[in-house]
Design a protein around this motif. Structure first.
Motif, short mmCIF file in Angstrom:
data_model
loop_
_atom_site.label_atom_id
_atom_site.label_comp_id
_atom_site.label_asym_id
_atom_site.label_seq_id
_atom_site.Cartn_x
_atom_site.Cartn_y
_atom_site.Cartn_z
N MET B 1 0.69 -1.18 0.09
CA MET B 1 -0.11 -0.11 -0.23
C MET B 1 0.76 1.37 -0.09
O MET B 1 1.95 1.14 0.66
CB MET B 1 -0.95 -0.22 1.39
CG MET B 1 -1.87 1.06 1.36
SD MET B 1 -2.56 1.10 2.93
CE MET B 1 -3.38 -0.71 2.96
N ASP B 2 0.21 2.35 -0.54
CA ASP B 2 1.17 3.53 -0.77
C ASP B 2 1.01 4.12 0.66
O ASP B 2 0.03 4.45 1.11
CB ASP B 2 0.40 4.39 -1.81
CG ASP B 2 1.40 5.59 -2.33
OD1 ASP B 2 2.23 6.01 -1.26
OD2 ASP B 2 1.00 6.30 -3.11
N VAL B 3 2.51 4.35 1.18
CA VAL B 3 2.50 5.01 2.54
C VAL B 3 1.99 6.43 2.55
O VAL B 3 1.46 6.82 3.64
CB VAL B 3 4.00 4.78 3.02
CG1 VAL B 3 4.05 5.64 4.15
CG2 VAL B 3 4.43 3.62 3.11
N ARG B 4 2.07 6.89 1.33
CA ARG B 4 1.58 8.54 1.32
C ARG B 4 0.28 8.65 1.69
O ARG B 4 -0.54 9.45 2.00
CB ARG B 4 2.26 9.18 0.05
CG ARG B 4 3.46 9.47 0.03
CD ARG B 4 4.07 9.56 -1.38
NE ARG B 4 5.43 9.16 -1.72
CZ ARG B 4 6.21 10.02 -1.57
NH1 ARG B 4 6.04 11.27 -1.73
NH2 ARG B 4 7.52 9.31 -1.94
N VAL B 5 -0.64 7.64 0.87
CA VAL B 5 -2.15 7.58 1.01
C VAL B 5 -2.35 7.17 2.36
O VAL B 5 -3.25 7.47 3.22
CB VAL B 5 -2.50 6.57 -0.02
CG1 VAL B 5 -4.08 6.61 0.07
CG2 VAL B 5 -2.43 7.09 -1.30
#
Lengths: 420, 266
Positions: B1-5
């Motif tokens: 999963m995208d850490v930024r999201v």
């Protein structure tokens, strides 16, 4: 209802507050005798049916009305300049005040309808609903916090009831899910057996955690080194479907002990279900049943199907095809299901995939589009050649990709002969 | 999963400036830093994020077991540092996040240049001679308050709020637009926050550390600030001219000054 009530309006302060014009209008409306009760702004503040409190930004109390003092059993001298608002709360309420209430008030300039508990002088808890606003100076700096406090004892006991009911409902739901999971497990093999010379893998997607799914599969040894394999889908969901699955599964297992010929096994199952579910509650299933015979160069598999979607064959050469078993009817609906059988040969590198229609019926758009058999065949073509685990993992990922579109239970069972 | 999201990461300030990573505590989200961010951004590269379970973090990333320990949150901080390739980070942790920073800095000290612990407490519950300021019953009372106040939360609106970060106006219809939290997640975070005990972890901090306290502070009593200073080798304690548990809101200038002067010092 509430045991603490406000003292009646103070007659001494009546009559001379507010502006004259308004006073005349109100006293006219009230009639001569009510002149004494005329509202002054000050009386309204002191004896309002709610508590009023003004504090500095650090919470220090600078003004408080009689109503709140009466509720708390405190004197003005005890509080003004000496205590802060959060001192009047229970400790838990103070934690909440510091972590939620105060920061939000500071950021929004307003916070309303927060349930807190105040501590009275005699140590009792007073449930209240609190609303605060920031008063700013003309140049926009925050100066004061104005707070109103409403007695919320009755409201709170009602809310407690709601919370209790909610927790009860959550516990019940957990219980139901546990029951469904346990039942589900009892209807599927805990692990697949190891089949000599073959690789097997399975995946089960449950559409709802609250209900037992209607899909099933099994793989088990027969006499003479042969193996029985089946996968199917019963009508309905929940407890009724679980009972039907159980009957189906045990009928298939025991019928195959006496005579594993797939056509005979399905005919037996059809008879049992047809007899069991007669009348106005017809129940039925689709199922594919096979007998696997391993040999030195792979294995051969005789399959019979009653109304079930065709198996997929992923070949070593990278092609994929359905294994047609046309004509068989739903099992259990009519006295004779006319199942159809076919034999397929699995050479090294070939993999056969059985699945239920949750896969092909998955919704792929908002207007009723389904994934469908063509798309599945294309997907399988892209996948081949693939071993059983690889194929099942890819299909599980495909299912996950459907998200909300996957609204039915789905079972996948694959059997492959490892490449030579 | 995208850490930024996953963490709704926002970055602002000078691209080439030293990195200041601001971590919010229990009860709110990165909005809590809104009054100090502009001033810090003039000098630093400011990175803000929401802990999973708070603000506009991805609800799908929630895992009650992972977030039942501050280690889970510390793992997240390290993942953020790795994902954004942050180096020589000045980590500023408010309240419980100060201990999350302590755990992260113990694990990977080379990531961090400095730690700023804003109103920290390594243990909220009294135990023996140690005075954290609260009893276990007090913490249960807090959980009751959480149950009675689903701040800005409505199950019906949840998918809209959480699922449409690009359309924040959908959420503004709610009374409290900041600091929304799913009540179930808030309960877990509350327990993790107020029942953790990180007193033993303090001695292992090897990066330069500033301890900031406010007097009075209804959540972290003054002696707790001293306790933290005494346990972290070489750390410095400052008392801000601010009251309450959120100096970044009640005294933003003083908070900026404390963070900036410490972060910029060699």
């Amino acid at each position: 209802m509430t045991s603490r009530s406000n003292p009646p309006p103070d007659h001494g302060t009546g009559g001379d507050g507010g502006n004259g014009e308004n006073a005349d209008t109100v006293s006219e409306l009230l009639g001569g005798d009510a002149r004494e009760l005329w509202e002054s702004a000050e009386d309204l503040y002191e004896n309002a049916p709610c508590g009023y409190l003004s504090t500095l930004l650090d919470g220090t109390i600078v003004k408080v009305n009689t109503t709140l003092l009466t509720w708390l059993g405190r004197t003005r001298e005890e509080l003004v300049g000496r205590r802060s608002f959060s001192d009047l709360l229970t400790v838990g309420g103070r934690l909440y005040h510091e972590t939620h209430f105060a920061p939000l008030l500071r950021m929004q300039g307003h916070i309303g309808g927060i349930a807190l508990e105040m501590r009275t002088a005699d140590g009792e808890r007073l449930p209240v609903l609190v609303t605060s606003t920031l008063k700013h100076s003309p140049d926009g700096r925050p100066l004061l916090i104005r707070t109103t406090v409403f007695d919320a004892r009755d409201r709170r006991s009602y809310e407690r009831e709601l919370l209790r009911a909610r927790r009860e409902a959550e516990r019940e739901r957990e219980r139901v899910q546990r029951l469904a999971t346990t039942l589900q497990r009892s209807l599927l093999p805990p692990t697949l057996p190891e089949v000599p010379g073959a690789e097997v893998a399975s995946h089960y997607h449950t559409a709802s955690a609250d209900e037992v799914g209607g899909d099933f599969y099994d793989l088990f040894p027969l006499a003479d080194g042969r193996w029985g394999i089946f996968l199917g889908d019963v009508s309905g969901k929940g407890a009724g479907a679980a009972a039907l699955t159980s009957l189906t599964r045990y009928t298939l297992r025991s019928a195959s002990v006496y005579d594993p010929d797939p056509l005979r096994v399905l005919a037996n199952l059809n008879t049992v279900l047809n007899h069991e579910y007669q009348g106005d509650d017809p129940r039925y299933c689709t199922v594919v049943f096979g007998v696997l015979t391993p040999d030195e160069r792979g294995c051969s598999l005789t399959l019979a199907s009653g109304g079930h979607p065709p198996a997929l064959l992923l070949r070593a050469d990278g092609t994929a095809d359905y294994v047609p078993t046309p004509g068989g009817r739903l099992i259990g609906l009519l006295p004779d299901a006319h199942p159809v059988s076919t034999t397929v040969r699995l050479a090294p590198g070939d993999t056969l995939v059985l699945y239920t229609d949750g896969l092909t019926e998955a919704r792929t758009d908002d207007v009723g589009g389904r994934y469908g058999e063509d798309a599945l065949l294309a997907f399988a073509g892209g996948l081949a050649p693939a071993g059983a685990s690889e194929a099942v993992a890819a299909i599980a990922k495909l299912l996950e990709g459907f998200g909300e579109g996957l609204d039915d239970d789905t079972a996948v069972l694959a059997l492959g002969v490892p490449p030579a | 999963m995208d850490v930024r999201v996953r963490h709704n990461i926002t970055t602002t300030g000078r691209e080439d400036g030293p990195v200041v990573l601001l971590a919010h505590g229990f009860g709110c989200d990165q909005n809590l830093w809104r009054l100090v961010t502009p001033a810090l951004a003039e000098e630093f590269r400011v990175v803000l994020f929401d802990h999973v379970g708070s603000g506009r973090s991805d609800p799908a990333a929630w895992d009650a077991e992972r977030y039942s320990s501050l280690e889970g949150y510390a793992d997240d901080v390290l993942e953020i540092c790795r994902d954004l390739d942050l180096r020589d980070v000045t980590f500023v942790g408010h309240s419980v996040s100060s201990m999350i920073g302590v755990l992260a800095a113990r694990r990977e000290p080379e990531r961090f240049a400095k730690l700023v612990l804003l109103v920290p407490s390594p243990r909220y519950v009294d135990e023996g001679d140690y005075r954290g300021g609260f009893t276990r019953e007090d913490i249960e009372e807090l959980l009751e308050s959480l149950d009675s106040n689903y701040l800005g939360w409505s199950a019906a609106m949840a998918p809209v709020i959480m699922g449409n970060p690009e359309r924040p106006e959908l959420g503004e219809e709610l009374t409290n637009s900041f600091c929304r939290t799913d009540p179930d997640m808030a309960r877990v975070f509350a327990r993790t926050t107020f029942l953790s005990d990180n007193r033993e972890d303090l001695a292992g901090v090897s990066v330069p550390t500033l301890v900031v306290r406010c007097v009075p502070d209804a959540i972290a009593p003054p002696e707790v600030g001293e306790f933290v200073r005494d346990r972290i080798p070489g750390s410095v304690l400052v008392t801000l001219d601010a009251t309450g548990h959120c100096p970044q809101l009640s005294a933003p200038e003083a908070t900026v000054e404390a963070i900036a002067s410490f972060a910029r010092a060699r």
